[in-house]
Motif scaffolding. Structure first.
Motif, PDB file in Angstrom:
ATOM      1  N   MET A 135      -2.552 -45.232 -61.112  1.00 17.54           N
ATOM      2  CA  MET A 135      -3.828 -45.787 -61.512  1.00 17.54           C
ATOM      3  C   MET A 135      -4.633 -46.371 -60.348  1.00 17.54           C
ATOM      4  N   PRO A 136      -4.045 -46.857 -59.293  1.00 18.54           N
ATOM      5  CA  PRO A 136      -4.848 -47.419 -58.216  1.00 18.54           C
ATOM      6  C   PRO A 136      -5.840 -46.411 -57.633  1.00 18.54           C
ATOM      7  N   LYS A 137      -5.467 -45.105 -57.646  1.00 20.80           N
ATOM      8  CA  LYS A 137      -6.405 -44.097 -57.141  1.00 20.80           C
ATOM      9  C   LYS A 137      -7.672 -44.066 -57.982  1.00 20.80           C
ATOM     10  N   SER A 152      -9.947 -46.958 -57.134  1.00 23.65           N
ATOM     11  CA  SER A 152     -10.642 -46.812 -55.866  1.00 23.65           C
ATOM     12  C   SER A 152     -11.796 -45.808 -55.977  1.00 23.65           C
ATOM     13  N   TRP A 153     -11.612 -44.730 -56.734  1.00 22.75           N
ATOM     14  CA  TRP A 153     -12.695 -43.765 -56.941  1.00 22.75           C
ATOM     15  C   TRP A 153     -13.837 -44.402 -57.727  1.00 22.75           C
ATOM     16  N   LYS A 154     -13.487 -45.172 -58.739  1.00 27.70           N
ATOM     17  CA  LYS A 154     -14.521 -45.854 -59.529  1.00 27.70           C
ATOM     18  C   LYS A 154     -15.305 -46.818 -58.654  1.00 27.70           C
ATOM     19  N   GLN A 155     -14.589 -47.561 -57.822  1.00 33.84           N
ATOM     20  CA  GLN A 155     -15.264 -48.516 -56.941  1.00 33.84           C
ATOM     21  C   GLN A 155     -16.147 -47.791 -55.931  1.00 33.84           C
ATOM     22  N   LEU A 156     -15.664 -46.665 -55.425  1.00 36.64           N
ATOM     23  CA  LEU A 156     -16.452 -45.870 -54.492  1.00 36.64           C
ATOM     24  C   LEU A 156     -17.743 -45.371 -55.134  1.00 36.64           C
TER      25      LEU A 156
END
Length: 94
Positions: A1-3, A6-10
């Protein structure tokens, strides 16, 4: 889930950057007053505006009005010739 996070934050960061660049907040608004030829007389126009602030029969009256406005905002007065070129610049900034 951390990936995924990070994509959402990007994506959120990218969307924020795009919206800030489109909003035009990076350009600072100026209060410089231009005395320009207008119809049969002279006008005072704030820098960047299409509309005039005031119109006058004599250039000296327009200059006096522009000086009052520029002093309030600590800006400059840019006086144009009848041909459109700049004749003089008077600064009231710090």
């Amino acid at each position: 889930m951390p990936k995924d996070k990070s994509w959402k934050q990007l994506i959120l960061d990218l969307a924020k950057a795009i919206s800030e660049s489109l909003s035009g907040t990076s350009r600072k608004r100026t209060w410089h007053q231009h005395v320009v030829p207008y119809e049969d007389g002279w006008a005072v126009r704030r820098e960047g505006n299409k509309r005039i602030t005031s119109k006058h029969r004599k250039q000296s009256t327009a200059i006096n009005k522009a000086k009052v406005l520029a002093k309030r905002k600590k800006a400059d007065v840019i006086i144009h010739r009848a041909s459109g070129g700049i004749r003089e610049r008077i600064g009231y900034g710090d």
